[in-house]
Design a protein around this motif. Sequence first.
Motif, short mmCIF file in Angstrom:
data_model
loop_
_atom_site.label_atom_id
_atom_site.label_comp_id
_atom_site.label_asym_id
_atom_site.label_seq_id
_atom_site.Cartn_x
_atom_site.Cartn_y
_atom_site.Cartn_z
N LEU A 40 0.81 -1.21 0.00
CA LEU A 40 0.00 0.00 0.00
C LEU A 40 0.84 1.27 0.00
N ILE A 41 1.89 1.31 0.82
CA ILE A 41 2.67 2.55 0.90
C ILE A 41 4.17 2.39 0.70
N TYR A 42 4.77 1.36 1.27
CA TYR A 42 6.23 1.29 1.26
C TYR A 42 6.82 0.96 -0.10
N THR A 101 17.28 1.50 11.11
CA THR A 101 15.97 1.02 10.66
C THR A 101 15.57 1.74 9.38
N LYS A 102 15.20 0.96 8.39
CA LYS A 102 14.73 1.51 7.11
C LYS A 102 13.26 1.12 6.95
N LEU A 103 12.38 2.09 7.12
CA LEU A 103 10.95 1.81 7.09
C LEU A 103 10.49 1.15 5.81
N GLU A 104 11.06 1.53 4.69
CA GLU A 104 10.59 0.98 3.41
C GLU A 104 11.01 -0.47 3.20
N SER A 105 11.90 -0.97 4.04
CA SER A 105 12.36 -2.35 3.95
C SER A 105 11.59 -3.22 4.94
#
Length: 157
Positions: A40-42, A101-105
Motif C-alpha cells: 500500500l505505501i512502502y 531502521t529503514k521503514l521501506e524495507s
Amino acid sequence: MCPFSLVAKKNKPCLEQLTPQLRHLMKMAAHEQKNILQNLIYNNADFSWWIKVQRNDSELRGLAKAFAVPASWVSPKLKVSFISQCDTDLPEYSNVASEDTKLESYQSRMKWIELVGSQFHDLMRRKTSFMEAELSAMAGWVDTQDSVVYLKESRAL
C-alpha cells in the motif's frame, strides 16, 4: 534459527515457544506489514524517497542529498508510545527504532516491530490494568475530530 532473531538475541524463546498471545501478535504484525502496508505505501517510489530524505539516507545524491540534510534535522525519530499521550520520555512506555531502521524495507522494519511487539506483550502481562486503560482511552479517539485542517478540507468547509 528462530525467525524472530532479535527476540531470540534478547534471551527470549523462538516463535514456537512464545505464548499464544505473543505468537498471534507477531503473526498479525507480519501479515499487516508484508501483505498490506508494504504494498500500500512502502513500495511506492515517491513515499520511499521521502522516507530516505527524512533519515538522510546514504543512497541519496545531488540535490536530494542537499535537501535531506536539513530535512533529517527536523524529522521526528521513529518512535512508538504505548500510552494515550502523544509522547513520553519514559523508556518503559516507548520504543525508539535503531538508527539503521529503514521503514521501506520489510525486513528492517520487522526487526523493530518484533522488539515493539515483545515490549507491548510484556507491558500487557505486567501492567494489565494500566495498559487496558490506555488502550480504552485510545479506542475513544475513533469519533474525535482531527485538530489539523488541511487545505483541501478547509475549502470544503
